[in-house]
Design a protein around this motif. Structure first.
Motif, PDB file in Angstrom:
ATOM      1  N   UNK A 208       0.825  -1.205   0.000  1.00 32.93           N
ATOM      2  CA  UNK A 208       0.000   0.000   0.000  1.00 32.93           C
ATOM      3  C   UNK A 208       0.861   1.257   0.000  1.00 32.93           C
ATOM      4  N   UNK A 209       1.918   1.290   0.795  1.00 29.68           N
ATOM      5  CA  UNK A 209       2.784   2.461   0.845  1.00 29.68           C
ATOM      6  C   UNK A 209       3.467   2.694  -0.506  1.00 29.68           C
TER       7      UNK A 209
ATOM      8  N   UNK B 225       5.116   4.133 -12.737  1.00 25.90           N
ATOM      9  CA  UNK B 225       4.106   3.194 -13.230  1.00 25.90           C
ATOM     10  C   UNK B 225       4.461   1.760 -12.846  1.00 25.90           C
ATOM     11  N   UNK B 226       5.727   1.373 -13.051  1.00 25.79           N
ATOM     12  CA  UNK B 226       6.141   0.000 -12.756  1.00 25.79           C
ATOM     13  C   UNK B 226       5.865  -0.436 -11.330  1.00 25.79           C
ATOM     14  N   UNK B 227       6.318   0.330 -10.315  1.00 22.05           N
ATOM     15  CA  UNK B 227       6.051  -0.074  -8.930  1.00 22.05           C
ATOM     16  C   UNK B 227       4.562  -0.151  -8.610  1.00 22.05           C
ATOM     17  N   UNK B 228       3.764   0.773  -9.146  1.00 23.76           N
ATOM     18  CA  UNK B 228       2.327   0.757  -8.864  1.00 23.76           C
ATOM     19  C   UNK B 228       1.680  -0.504  -9.433  1.00 23.76           C
ATOM     20  N   UNK B 229       2.064  -0.881 -10.651  1.00 24.83           N
ATOM     21  CA  UNK B 229       1.501  -2.088 -11.258  1.00 24.83           C
ATOM     22  C   UNK B 229       1.928  -3.340 -10.504  1.00 24.83           C
ATOM     23  N   UNK B 230       3.227  -3.456 -10.221  1.00 26.13           N
ATOM     24  CA  UNK B 230       3.737  -4.658  -9.563  1.00 26.13           C
ATOM     25  C   UNK B 230       3.191  -4.801  -8.149  1.00 26.13           C
ATOM     26  N   UNK B 231       3.150  -3.714  -7.392  1.00 23.86           N
ATOM     27  CA  UNK B 231       2.658  -3.785  -6.016  1.00 23.86           C
ATOM     28  C   UNK B 231       1.154  -4.005  -5.957  1.00 23.86           C
ATOM     29  N   UNK B 232       0.446  -3.556  -6.978  1.00 22.23           N
ATOM     30  CA  UNK B 232      -0.987  -3.830  -7.035  1.00 22.23           C
ATOM     31  C   UNK B 232      -1.233  -5.330  -7.143  1.00 22.23           C
ATOM     32  N   UNK B 233      -0.450  -5.989  -7.994  1.00 22.54           N
ATOM     33  CA  UNK B 233      -0.579  -7.448  -8.124  1.00 22.54           C
ATOM     34  C   UNK B 233      -0.174  -8.142  -6.825  1.00 22.54           C
ATOM     35  N   UNK B 234       0.917  -7.684  -6.209  1.00 22.44           N
ATOM     36  CA  UNK B 234       1.366  -8.293  -4.960  1.00 22.44           C
ATOM     37  C   UNK B 234       0.361  -8.066  -3.833  1.00 22.44           C
ATOM     38  N   UNK B 235      -0.250  -6.882  -3.800  1.00 21.35           N
ATOM     39  CA  UNK B 235      -1.272  -6.554  -2.798  1.00 21.35           C
ATOM     40  C   UNK B 235      -2.396  -7.580  -2.869  1.00 21.35           C
ATOM     41  N   UNK B 236      -2.900  -7.824  -4.080  1.00 22.35           N
ATOM     42  CA  UNK B 236      -4.021  -8.739  -4.229  1.00 22.35           C
ATOM     43  C   UNK B 236      -3.611 -10.176  -3.937  1.00 22.35           C
TER      44      UNK B 236
ATOM     45  N   UNK C 228      -4.037  -2.206   4.640  1.00 22.05           N
ATOM     46  CA  UNK C 228      -2.994  -2.994   3.972  1.00 22.05           C
ATOM     47  C   UNK C 228      -3.177  -4.475   4.274  1.00 22.05           C
ATOM     48  N   UNK C 229      -2.587  -5.364   3.451  1.00 24.32           N
ATOM     49  CA  UNK C 229      -2.804  -6.805   3.631  1.00 24.32           C
ATOM     50  C   UNK C 229      -2.478  -7.314   5.027  1.00 24.32           C
ATOM     51  N   UNK C 230      -1.467  -6.737   5.685  1.00 17.76           N
ATOM     52  CA  UNK C 230      -1.082  -7.217   7.014  1.00 17.76           C
ATOM     53  C   UNK C 230      -2.196  -7.034   8.036  1.00 17.76           C
TER      54      UNK C 230
END
Length: 461
Positions: free
Chosen positions: A325-326, A374-385, A449-451
């Motif tokens: 999320x951060x 853009x890259x971090x937002x896309x990758x972390x969005x997938x990891x978040x889910x 956040x996921x935690x």
């Protein structure tokens, strides 16, 4: 080692075999990321820079009409993806066929891409070409659902962010390499060979064959490395229509047990549309508003992909340390700042202590900053889910991820066009993109956040 975080009501073990380890460059991760590398030939070459440009050229008729036909074809594909993606993900989860359906859907994309060779530059073949690309898009999204769902299998709770970022980076770099090969071998060949001939669009049609082979070769490692899921007999017996009933029951239960999972799906759908618009309209703005030549646009596109890949890797490391999320919030703020700078500085020239800051400098500096975030937002969005995915329901949840994204995919393009209409300049289309990114950020802020979120335990049938 289990790849799933424990939470109240979460089973002790995931139903599928995990192959994740503490190493990012492990054999399973490299095999998984190889699919992303190969898929870039379809994304970058076929649907973005080469084949769709060929389909909308004068060779197929009036450019307004060809663009309209392509738009309607892709819109129809998007509708089918939105309706079917969650069910295909669900059935591959419960049927123990996640890897099999990744392979089958990838094969369909490869075959449909290869068949584009037969689309000669003839107005009568426009519908065939658009139909092949639209159908390939459908199967590509279905494959992507299963591919994303594998993230939990090949990572651990402490590495999931870095693995996701590495996969995105491999996709960006694979696109660069594929585009360079296409440019030097088919479009502006350094060696004169029969495939370089533009007669009857031969060079572009051979690009389709190249893209199909590229994807096929680099998709193979994941199919030989990642183990298949076990079969869930009860749910696998469900009929296709009954699967929708199960989907609705699961969504309701997910909302009761883990409402922030639903909130994240909605928020991410908005900001992901803004992220997509950055790349979709970046080249348009470079050429139209800032006067970049075609060759300079391509150079900028290559640089942008390199920066985005680096951003995805860096964001992945930060994701595992600070939480997804951060990383997403910081990335969205960075996008808003960089986009606002492009808008405010515009195409004017400024003088600072005898030095000139030109419009080219504005776009190179802040345009590349946009792609960095853009890259971090896309990758972390997938990891978040992936961190929120119910045990045994990863494919279904990533199917909903695809559906929600498709449902709002009209937002950024619409606001981009509306902003240009209101202010009378292409540059002001940036306002529309910034509005979408800001809306996504605002919706994301209250999402836990996921935690801090318990995973839902889904009913089997």
């Amino acid at each position: 080692m289990s790849t799933h975080q424990q939470g109240p009501g979460t089973p002790a073990e995931a139903p599928g075999p995990a192959v994740g380890s503490g190493r990012i460059l492990s054999r399973p991760v490299l095999a998984w990321a190889s699919w992303d590398w190969g898929s870039a030939a379809f994304n970058a070459v076929m649907t973005t820079f080469v084949f769709t440009v060929y389909l909308t050229s004068e060779a197929f008729g009036d450019e307004a009409r060809t663009s309209q036909v392509l738009g309607w074809g892709l819109a129809a594909a998007g509708l089918l993806i939105a309706l079917l993606a969650p069910i295909t993900g669900q059935r591959s989860d419960t049927g123990g066929r996640r890897k099999r359906w990744l392979g089958v859907n990838t094969l369909f994309v490869v075959v449909l891409t290869g068949l584009c060779f037969f689309v000669l530059p003839n107005p009568q073949l426009l519908v065939l070409g658009v139909g092949l690309i639209a159908a390939a898009n459908i199967f590509f999204e279905f494959a992507g659902v299963n591919y994303n769902a594998m993230l939990s299998q090949i990572s651990t709770p402490s590495t999931i962010g870095r693995v996701s970022g590495f996969g995105w980076a491999m996709g960006y770099v694979g696109g660069i390499v594929a585009l360079v090969v296409v440019l030097l071998v088919f479009i502006s060949p350094v060696v004169d060979w029969f495939g370089a001939s533009s007669d009857n669009g031969l060079n572009i049609r051979l690009v389709a064959v190249f893209s199909a082979l590229w994807f096929a070769v680099f998709a193979l490692p994941v199919l030989f490395t990642i183990p298949e899921l076990p079969r869930s007999t009860a749910a696998a017996r469900l009929g296709f229509l009954a699967s929708y009933g199960l989907l609705l029951r699961r969504v309701r239960q997910m909302y009761r047990q883990s409402p922030h999972t639903i909130y994240f799906l909605l928020a991410s759908a908005i900001f992901r549309d803004g992220l997509a618009a950055v790349f979709t309209f970046g080249g348009v703005l470079a050429a139209g508003a800032f006067g970049f030549s075609t060759s300079l646009v391509i150079v900028f596109a290559i640089a942008a992909n390199v920066i985005a890949a680096a951003g995805a890797v860096i964001g992945g490391f930060l994701d595992d340390r600070l939480g997804p999320k951060r990383v997403i919030i910081a990335s969205l703020i960075g996008l808003l700042v960089a986009g606002s700078a492009i808008l405010l500085l515009g195409t004017r020239t400024y003088s600072f202590f005898g030095l000139e800051w030109t419009s080219d400098t504005t776009f190179w500096v802040f345009g590349l900053l946009l792609t960095l975030f853009v890259g971090p937002a896309q990758a972390s969005s997938r990891a978040f889910l992936a961190r929120l995915a119910p045990v045994g329901g990863e494919g279904e949840l990533f199917g909903l991820y695809a559906t929600t994204g498709r449902a709002v995919s009209f937002l950024a393009p619409t606001l981009f066009a509306v902003s240009i209409g209101i202010f009378g300049s292409q540059l002001y289309g940036v306002i529309g993109i910034l509005v979408v990114l800001l809306a996504g950020l605002i919706l994301l802020l209250p999402v836990k956040p996921p935690a801090q979120v318990d995973r839902a335990v889904l009913p089997v049938a």
